[in-house]
Motif scaffolding. Structure first.
Motif, PDB file in Angstrom:
ATOM      1  N   GLU A   1       0.819  -1.212   0.000  1.00 16.75           N
ATOM      2  CA  GLU A   1       0.000   0.000   0.000  1.00 16.75           C
ATOM      3  C   GLU A   1       0.854   1.265   0.000  1.00 16.75           C
ATOM      4  OE1 GLU A   1      -3.079   0.583  -0.515  1.00 16.75           O
ATOM      5  OE2 GLU A   1      -3.566  -1.545  -0.722  1.00 16.75           O
ATOM      6  N   LEU A   2       2.023   1.219   0.643  1.00 15.63           N
ATOM      7  CA  LEU A   2       2.909   2.381   0.636  1.00 15.63           C
ATOM      8  C   LEU A   2       3.331   2.728  -0.789  1.00 15.63           C
ATOM      9  CD1 LEU A   2       4.728   4.479   2.098  1.00 15.63           C
ATOM     10  CD2 LEU A   2       6.476   2.686   2.200  1.00 15.63           C
ATOM     11  N   LEU A   3       3.687   1.700  -1.581  1.00 15.66           N
ATOM     12  CA  LEU A   3       4.102   1.936  -2.955  1.00 15.66           C
ATOM     13  C   LEU A   3       2.936   2.395  -3.819  1.00 15.66           C
ATOM     14  CD1 LEU A   3       6.520  -1.097  -3.408  1.00 15.66           C
ATOM     15  CD2 LEU A   3       7.147   1.319  -3.471  1.00 15.66           C
ATOM     16  N   ARG A   4       1.782   1.794  -3.635  1.00 12.35           N
ATOM     17  CA  ARG A   4       0.603   2.223  -4.408  1.00 12.35           C
ATOM     18  C   ARG A   4       0.271   3.691  -4.130  1.00 12.35           C
ATOM     19  NH1 ARG A   4      -3.495  -1.241  -6.153  1.00 12.35           N
ATOM     20  NH2 ARG A   4      -5.019  -0.064  -4.922  1.00 12.35           N
ATOM     21  N   GLU A   5       0.346   4.071  -2.862  1.00 10.86           N
ATOM     22  CA  GLU A   5       0.062   5.455  -2.505  1.00 10.86           C
ATOM     23  C   GLU A   5       1.109   6.394  -3.105  1.00 10.86           C
ATOM     24  OE1 GLU A   5      -2.451   8.200  -0.252  1.00 10.86           O
ATOM     25  OE2 GLU A   5      -2.626   6.200  -1.134  1.00 10.86           O
ATOM     26  N   ALA A   6       2.359   5.961  -3.132  1.00 15.18           N
ATOM     27  CA  ALA A   6       3.417   6.793  -3.709  1.00 15.18           C
ATOM     28  C   ALA A   6       3.147   7.074  -5.178  1.00 15.18           C
ATOM     29  CB  ALA A   6       4.766   6.101  -3.533  1.00 15.18           C
ATOM     30  N   TYR A   7       2.744   6.083  -5.934  1.00 16.40           N
ATOM     31  CA  TYR A   7       2.469   6.276  -7.357  1.00 16.40           C
ATOM     32  C   TYR A   7       1.173   7.045  -7.586  1.00 16.40           C
ATOM     33  CZ  TYR A   7       6.267   3.245  -8.865  1.00 16.40           C
ATOM     34  OH  TYR A   7       7.513   2.707  -9.106  1.00 16.40           O
ATOM     35  N   ARG A   8       0.163   6.758  -6.772  1.00 11.13           N
ATOM     36  CA  ARG A   8      -1.130   7.429  -6.968  1.00 11.13           C
ATOM     37  C   ARG A   8      -1.040   8.925  -6.712  1.00 11.13           C
ATOM     38  NH1 ARG A   8      -4.276   2.811  -4.500  1.00 11.13           N
ATOM     39  NH2 ARG A   8      -3.793   3.785  -2.507  1.00 11.13           N
TER      40      ARG A   8
ATOM     41  N   LEU B   1       6.544   0.314 -17.503  1.00 15.82           N
ATOM     42  CA  LEU B   1       5.278   0.921 -17.089  1.00 15.82           C
ATOM     43  C   LEU B   1       4.200  -0.147 -16.951  1.00 15.82           C
ATOM     44  CD1 LEU B   1       3.129   3.106 -16.652  1.00 15.82           C
ATOM     45  CD2 LEU B   1       3.177   3.551 -19.111  1.00 15.82           C
ATOM     46  N   ARG B   2       4.096  -1.017 -17.926  1.00 14.49           N
ATOM     47  CA  ARG B   2       3.081  -2.081 -17.859  1.00 14.49           C
ATOM     48  C   ARG B   2       3.360  -3.040 -16.704  1.00 14.49           C
ATOM     49  NH1 ARG B   2       4.029  -1.885 -23.513  1.00 14.49           N
ATOM     50  NH2 ARG B   2       5.362  -3.732 -23.366  1.00 14.49           N
ATOM     51  N   LEU B   3       4.633  -3.374 -16.477  1.00 17.67           N
ATOM     52  CA  LEU B   3       4.965  -4.284 -15.385  1.00 17.67           C
ATOM     53  C   LEU B   3       4.606  -3.669 -14.041  1.00 17.67           C
ATOM     54  CD1 LEU B   3       8.146  -6.452 -15.075  1.00 17.67           C
ATOM     55  CD2 LEU B   3       7.405  -5.090 -13.133  1.00 17.67           C
ATOM     56  N   THR B   4       4.883  -2.382 -13.856  1.00 15.15           N
ATOM     57  CA  THR B   4       4.569  -1.715 -12.592  1.00 15.15           C
ATOM     58  C   THR B   4       3.064  -1.689 -12.352  1.00 15.15           C
ATOM     59  OG1 THR B   4       6.554  -0.345 -12.782  1.00 15.15           O
ATOM     60  CG2 THR B   4       4.822   0.428 -11.293  1.00 15.15           C
TER      61      THR B   4
ATOM     62  N   LEU C   1      -2.310  -1.219 -10.336  1.00 14.81           N
ATOM     63  CA  LEU C   1      -2.590   0.199 -10.502  1.00 14.81           C
ATOM     64  C   LEU C   1      -2.879   0.516 -11.954  1.00 14.81           C
ATOM     65  CD1 LEU C   1       0.158   2.070  -8.419  1.00 14.81           C
ATOM     66  CD2 LEU C   1      -2.301   2.204  -8.060  1.00 14.81           C
ATOM     67  N   SER C   2      -3.575   1.599 -12.164  1.00 13.86           N
ATOM     68  CA  SER C   2      -3.694   2.189 -13.490  1.00 13.86           C
ATOM     69  C   SER C   2      -3.038   3.564 -13.431  1.00 13.86           C
ATOM     70  CB  SER C   2      -5.171   2.324 -13.899  1.00 13.86           C
ATOM     71  OG  SER C   2      -5.274   2.958 -15.163  1.00 13.86           O
ATOM     72  N   LEU C   3      -2.057   3.793 -14.306  1.00 14.92           N
ATOM     73  CA  LEU C   3      -1.312   5.051 -14.318  1.00 14.92           C
ATOM     74  C   LEU C   3      -1.480   5.720 -15.679  1.00 14.92           C
ATOM     75  CD1 LEU C   3       1.962   3.726 -12.628  1.00 14.92           C
ATOM     76  CD2 LEU C   3       0.154   5.088 -11.544  1.00 14.92           C
ATOM     77  N   PRO C   4      -2.677   6.243 -15.953  1.00 16.74           N
ATOM     78  CA  PRO C   4      -2.922   6.833 -17.289  1.00 16.74           C
ATOM     79  C   PRO C   4      -2.085   8.065 -17.565  1.00 16.74           C
ATOM     80  CG  PRO C   4      -4.745   7.321 -15.797  1.00 16.74           C
ATOM     81  CD  PRO C   4      -3.861   6.353 -15.081  1.00 16.74           C
TER      82      PRO C   4
END
Length: 500
Positions: free
Chosen positions: A252-259, A272-275, A281-284
């Protein structure tokens, strides 16, 4: 004009009202010019009010770095200068501390540009390699534009050769003390002591932070520190591998960092696809940027003489990440002992002693360790083919440099490798980092060794369609716009401490 104790005072400009602005404010445009003159009440530090000069929809251009930059300002409120007068107000001489024509009364808010960047690099190895080249060139460009850059680096990189260029890339550098862990993943996710990083951010008082992560599992702690200090940040992610995934307690820490990042940048579409897959996550809004290279964009070294056929592995001497052990095991096959070839390894790294011992143990007399070199074009004046059987990558500088020098490559299909190589046309692709697949790809390459020169010319044409002549300037322009930096202003002007 208004009247004051010092005579006529200029009326402050109309400021756009951030009616529908989120945390990051709005860009000033024609529909905001009629906003009410509202200079009272200090906004939150994270709110950014844009004030355009000239045509608001067209970014200004600064020819010193060749990149377009937007003009963004934020009200900082009345501040005291070192002379005791409010910053931006008039002194007894009738001239404002903030400039020769800044005769504003105390009730006016001072508009200051955002121009301080914190660079946090997570690389904890002793070698600053290709993963650091992009931020080094980007921050050098930003400094030409008047941006103050403060860097936080691991103390283990003190002896790195790349630090020779650090003086041109940053204003100040702090070598932090990492917090260790009992295993590799623990050392990655607990890289910083949060309190220390918080104190450093408070000291440097950045307007924006760039977190350069060696791979997609790093940067969580640094992102959390920025969020605690209400500092917007961007993530620059270099490598990714399916061999590692996030620990459950760090997921969750990493997901929050990217979001919550205001910008996320990868060096290949595959990473990007691997992450997105590994972090669910979806990182549009994520973007792909390219790493710089160490040869001229127009490089054209002469084709070396034939016999023996010389293959070069230009990489950090890291057995796992670069797959050098896979290459050695492929070349120990009986058929390779009778072939007229040499394998030359260029670079330094933590596993040189072990790999030297392995080559001796297996009788690989045609393997030569050449050490580090700065003249990459000279490497390709002496060698015919790049071999890079990596297990983990971003988009290797060595692959781009070899293609620019018109050399074909044998690679593994990891990260961005296959994005710039066409199998059988500009190189040879092993479908995965496994001994059998690498050996099969090497066999195909050897069977077509007389085609290497033509394939290299095709690779040179293709790579120039994939990368720009100056990736560092491109990323600097992207970061200027993401951060709202203003070119050409003094980054050392006094400012209040970060609210906490």
């Amino acid at each position: 004009m208004a009247c004051g104790p010092w005579g006529a005072l200029p009326v402050p400009p109309r400021l756009p009202r951030p009616r529908d602005a989120g945390r990051h404010g709005v860009r000033a445009g024609p529909d905001h010019r009629r906003g009410r003159r509202d200079i009272g009440g200090r906004p939150r530090r994270s709110e950014r009010i844009c004030f355009a000069r000239g045509e608001p929809s067209v970014p200004e251009r600064d020819d010193r770095a060749g990149v377009g930059v937007p003009w963004r300002w934020r009200p900082l409120g009345t501040r005291r200068s070192r002379h005791g007068a409010p910053h931006g107000a008039c002194t007894s001489s009738g001239v404002g501390v903030g400039g020769s024509d800044s005769r504003l009364s105390d009730c006016y808010r001072f508009l200051a540009p955002m121009n301080r960047l914190a660079l946090i690099a997570t690389n904890d190895s002793e070698h600053l390699g290709g993963s650091e080249a992009l931020w080094l060139q980007c921050t050098a460009r930003l400094r030409l534009l008047g941006i103050h850059v403060a860097a936080s680096l691991s103390p283990r990189v003190r002896g790195s050769r790349a630090l020779e260029t650090l003086q041109q890339s940053v204003n100040t550098v702090d070598f932090r003390e990492p917090q260790g862990g009992r295993n590799l993943i623990g050392r990655i996710v607990r890289r910083f002591r949060a309190a220390d990083l918080d104190r450093w951010l408070t000291k440097v008082r950045p307007d924006y932070a760039l977190i350069s992560a060696g791979d997609y599992l790093q940067g969580g702690a640094a992102s959390a520190a920025c969020l605690r200090r209400r500092i917007p940040y961007a993530l620059l992610v270099q490598a990714a591998s399916d061999h590692f995934g996030p620990e459950p307690e760090q997921f969750e820490l990493l997901r929050e960092a990217y979001r919550r990042a205001s910008g996320v940048y990868f060096v290949s579409h595959a990473n990007l696809r691997l992450t997105e897959r590994r972090l669910a996550l979806s990182l549009p809004g994520a973007k792909v940027v390219r790493n710089p290279f160490n040869v001229a964009y127009t490089a054209s070294p002469a084709w070396p003489s034939e016999g023996p056929w010389r293959m070069a592995c230009v990489a950090r001497i890291d057995a796992f990440a670069k797959g050098i052990d896979l290459l050695f095991e492929s070349l120990r096959a009986p058929e390779w002992r009778a072939r007229d070839f040499e394998l030359r390894l260029y670079g330094s790294g933590p596993h040189r002693v072990g790999l030297t011992e392995l080559a001796t143990r297996w009788g690989l007399q045609r393997v030569v360790f050449e050490g580090e070199t700065r003249d990459i074009e000279a490497v390709w004046q002496q060698n015919h083919l790049l071999v890079l059987p990596s297990r983990q990558e971003g988009l290797p500088l060595a692959l781009v440099e070899a293609a620019l020098c018109a050399r074909a490559a044998m690679i593994t299909d990891v990260a961005g490798n296959a994005e710039v190589v066409e199998d059988g046309v500009t190189g040879f692709i092993a479908r995965g980092p496994e001994v059998g697949l690498v050996r099969e790809s090497l066999e195909r390459a050897w069977d077509r060794r007389h085609d290497w020169r033509a394939m290299g010319l095709a690779a040179a044409a293709r790579i120039r369609r994939e990368v720009t002549p100056d990736p560092g300037a491109v990323f600097a322009s992207e970061l200027m716009q993401a951060a709202g930096f203003v070119a050409g202003f003094d980054a050392e002007s006094p400012r209040p401490p970060i609210a906490g």
